[in-house]
Design a protein around this motif. Structure first.
Motif: not given
Length: 211
Positions: A186-191, A195-201
């Motif tokens: 999840l951290r990789k996808l956010k970086d 993914l946004n701060k709300d864990n949405m694509i």
């Protein structure tokens, strides 16, 4: 059993009020608490089940004794219809994952009688089986082919709101990975901005990771 719950399940929506009442009268309601097992992988299927309340998961036991989650249920639905219809054994173990789950049990003979006398029900059985076979195919592909990050992407494609609706520990179980591995993915996808701060694509190119 409340007939209103049955009417909300697609499988039963074409039945008459009399048929709904017949099913309701024929069902036995059982209560499971967290980690109670409904049936084990390899048990002979003698009944058809309707989840009325709570959450269940279906899992197979891997060669090292680990759980491989095949499916989760969190709203009123039918399950075990394939094994019951085929008069075979259950391909997975069913266990309650909520503090309390209520399940309606319908004996095989009544279930098969309903299928024989209702074309709509038989049609929806085929649809239900096809949908679950597709889900099984996706689960097998995800576990055998994808790396950890691709597994997360695949699940998010199927269930975009799952990171909001479920705990990370539950999602890690669904993906058959350690919670720490899920957190790293999840951290990789956010970086990478997927993914946004709300864990949405937040970026449609996210789906390219599945190719």
């Amino acid at each position: 059993m409340p007939k209103e719950i049955l009417k909300k399940i697609d499988f039963f929506k074409y039945l008459s009020d009399e048929e709904i009442q017949l099913i309701s009268n024929a069902c036995k309601i059982i209560t499971l608490y967290k980690d109670n097992v409904l049936f084990y992988e390899g048990d002979v299927a003698k009944s058809f089940y309707i989840l009325l309340q709570g959450n269940l998961k279906l899992y197979k036991t891997g060669p090292l004794g680990n759980q491989i989650i095949m499916h989760t249920f969190n709203k009123p639905t039918i399950f075990a219809e394939m094994a019951t219809f085929q008069e075979s054994t259950f391909p997975a173990t069913a266990i309650s994952t909520s503090s309390m789950s209520k399940i309606a049990v319908l004996k095989k003979e009544m279930f098969i009688s309903l299928l024989q006398n209702n074309a709509h029900l038989s049609f929806h059985l085929m649809g239900s089986l096809i949908k679950k076979m597709k889900t099984l195919e996706q689960t097998i592909h995800r576990n055998l082919v994808f790396d950890a990050t691709q597994k997360v992407c695949s699940l998010l494609k199927e269930s975009p709101y799952i990171l909001v609706e479920k705990k990370h520990s539950d999602i890690a179980n669904i993906l058959n990975m350690a919670p720490a591995t899920l957190s790293r993915s999840l951290r990789k996808l956010k970086d990478q901005g997927y993914l946004n701060k709300d864990n949405m694509i937040s970026d449609d190119s996210f789906y390219e990771m599945l190719k």
